[in-house]
Design a protein around this motif. Structure first.
Motif, mmCIF file in Angstrom:
data_model
loop_
_atom_site.group_PDB
_atom_site.id
_atom_site.type_symbol
_atom_site.label_atom_id
_atom_site.label_comp_id
_atom_site.label_asym_id
_atom_site.label_seq_id
_atom_site.Cartn_x
_atom_site.Cartn_y
_atom_site.Cartn_z
ATOM 1 N N GLN A 184 -42.256 -10.709 -35.284
ATOM 2 C CA GLN A 184 -40.857 -10.752 -35.708
ATOM 3 C C GLN A 184 -40.126 -11.815 -34.893
ATOM 4 N N CYS B 288 -34.480 -9.612 -38.966
ATOM 5 C CA CYS B 288 -35.434 -10.573 -38.397
ATOM 6 C C CYS B 288 -36.194 -11.289 -39.496
ATOM 7 N N THR C 66 -40.042 -12.993 -40.374
ATOM 8 C CA THR C 66 -41.424 -12.846 -39.928
ATOM 9 C C THR C 66 -41.988 -14.231 -39.681
#
Ligand SMILES: *[C@@H]1O[C@H](CO)[C@@H](O)[C@H](O)[C@H]1NC(C)=O
Ligand SMILES: *[C@@H]1O[C@H](CO)[C@@H](O)[C@H](O)[C@H]1NC(C)=O
Ligand SMILES: *[C@@H]1O[C@H](CO)[C@@H](O)[C@H](O)[C@H]1NC(C)=O
Length: 353
Positions: free
Chosen positions: A327, A340, A342
């Motif tokens: 993350q 967040c 990835t």
């Protein structure tokens, strides 16, 4: 590794009922162990010399601490040699102290020194915390006033002499063969304990209004074991090759001297000593105890010991690719959540062929 890591692991192999008690993590269990019979446990720990078995039977509480100390030594050895061809593993007989190297090499010297120091360290620490019968804080350092430096002994000084003496009695008792290797091992055990003793620290505390230090009390404490590990690693790098002198009428090995032309010097107390050259640890070899480097992780760009060329001894390496996902770019949004992205990255690791 054999003895007790995590606590009770070994005992669980032999005595499931003891494991149940020990796995509660409490030293109260020790009395239960005693009740169950030290005989049962001590007779089932493999690789104990007769005198060690006797100590185990008379001090079953100490055997657990000894196991933890030996394990601490092994862990430190693995840390110090994590980038080496030899990574502190060996083929061969399993003992309380891990697996033993057959060759009297500088690597063997290191493992003896670090486990002897580990046992002394663990026993001393357990004494200071009141975990062992028959020992505690260093009583000689209580109440005494150091006039010259203006402080007095207070608190709990670690009784390192007790720990060292215990290590000497237990660890050294495995040297039952009267050969050159015995002299080498005993010397290295002593060197490890000596290095520990030399790293003992003095800690002090001031007393008086707003830290004015009208009186000051001091006590000795154990060094972090990592520090002992670093010091012994330096001793390993500077290890001294010795040969045995057979002086007595029976031509038994009597003492060690530095192996050099026209040298009659004995090694220093804190030198690590070895009697045989090291194998290269490239291939698995039962005769030397080497496990080889096949399958070891290596670093393709490093020029050091962990570099693939050196680590894999010229056999080449395999490349493993994988994608690392985590993350990232996390932002806090009002109110109240975190969002967040990835992120991912292709990564490679290399292992020796
Ligand atoms: C002493 O015993 C306590 C309680 O069981 C334990 O948490 C601690 O780790 C022990 N200390 C040592 C040095 O063995
Ligand atoms: C040391 O190397 C051997 C052989 O490659 C490997 O099996 C073992 O897991 C390694 N040990 C440690 C502690 O890294
Ligand atoms: C490999 O070695 C290089 C050079 O010594 C170093 O910069 C790099 O961090 C190492 N990579 C890994 C994964 O340890």
């Amino acid at each position: 590794m054999l003895l007790l890591s995590p606590r009770g692991a070994l005992l669980s192999v032999y005595c499931p009922q003891i494991f149940l008690i020990l796995s509660s993590g409490s030293y109260l269990a020790l009395s239960s162990v005693v009740a169950l019979g030290a005989n049962i446990i001590c007779n089932k720990i493999p690789g104990l010399a007769p005198r060690q078995r006797a100590i185990c039977q008379s001090r079953p509480d100490a055997i657990i601490v000894i196991g933890e100390g030996a394990q601490m030594g092994i862990n430190e050895c693995q840390y110090q040699f994590r980038f080496g061809r030899w990574n502190c593993s060996a083929l061969g007989e399993k003992t309380v102290f891990g697996q033993e190297l057959r060759v009297g090499s500088r690597e063997a010297a290191f493992t003896y020194a670090i486990t002897a120091a580990g046992v002394a360290h663990a026993v001393t620490a357990a004494c200071s915390q009141g975990n062992l019968s028959n020992c505690g804080c260093d009583r000689e350092k209580q109440g005494y006033y150091n006039q010259a430096e203006g402080w007095k002994w207070g608190g709990c000084s670690a009784d390192v002499r007790y720990g060292i003496d215990f290590s000497r009695r237990f660890v050294d008792a495995r040297e039952i063969k009267k050969n050159a290797r015995r002299l080498m091992n005993l010397h290295n055990n002593e060197a490890g304990r000596k290095v520990l003793e030399e790293r003992m620290k003095l800690e002090c505390k001031c007393h008086g209004v707003s830290g004015s230090c009208t009186t000051k009390t001091c006590w000795t404490t154990l060094p972090k074991f990592r520090e002992v590990g670093h010091m012994l690693k330096e001793k390993y790098n500077a290890a001294v090759q010795v040969e045995v002198v057979r002086a007595s009428r029976l031509r038994q090995p009597t003492f060690l001297r530095i192996k050099q032309l026209r040298s009659y010097q004995k090694p220093m107390e804190t030198d690590l000593v070895y009697i045989e050259k090291s194998p290269n640890y490239c291939e698995e070899d039962a005769a030397t105890g080497s496990v080889g480097t096949q399958g070891r992780l290596c670093n393709r760009t490093s020029l050091g010991a962990d570099g693939c060329d050196t680590m894999c001894c010229g056999r080449g390496y395999n490349t493993h690719q994988y994608t690392k996902v985590w993350q990232c770019n996390c932002k806090f949004h009002w109110c109240c959540f975190v969002k967040c992205n990835t992120c991912s990255e292709r990564t490679e690791v290399f292992t020796c062929k």
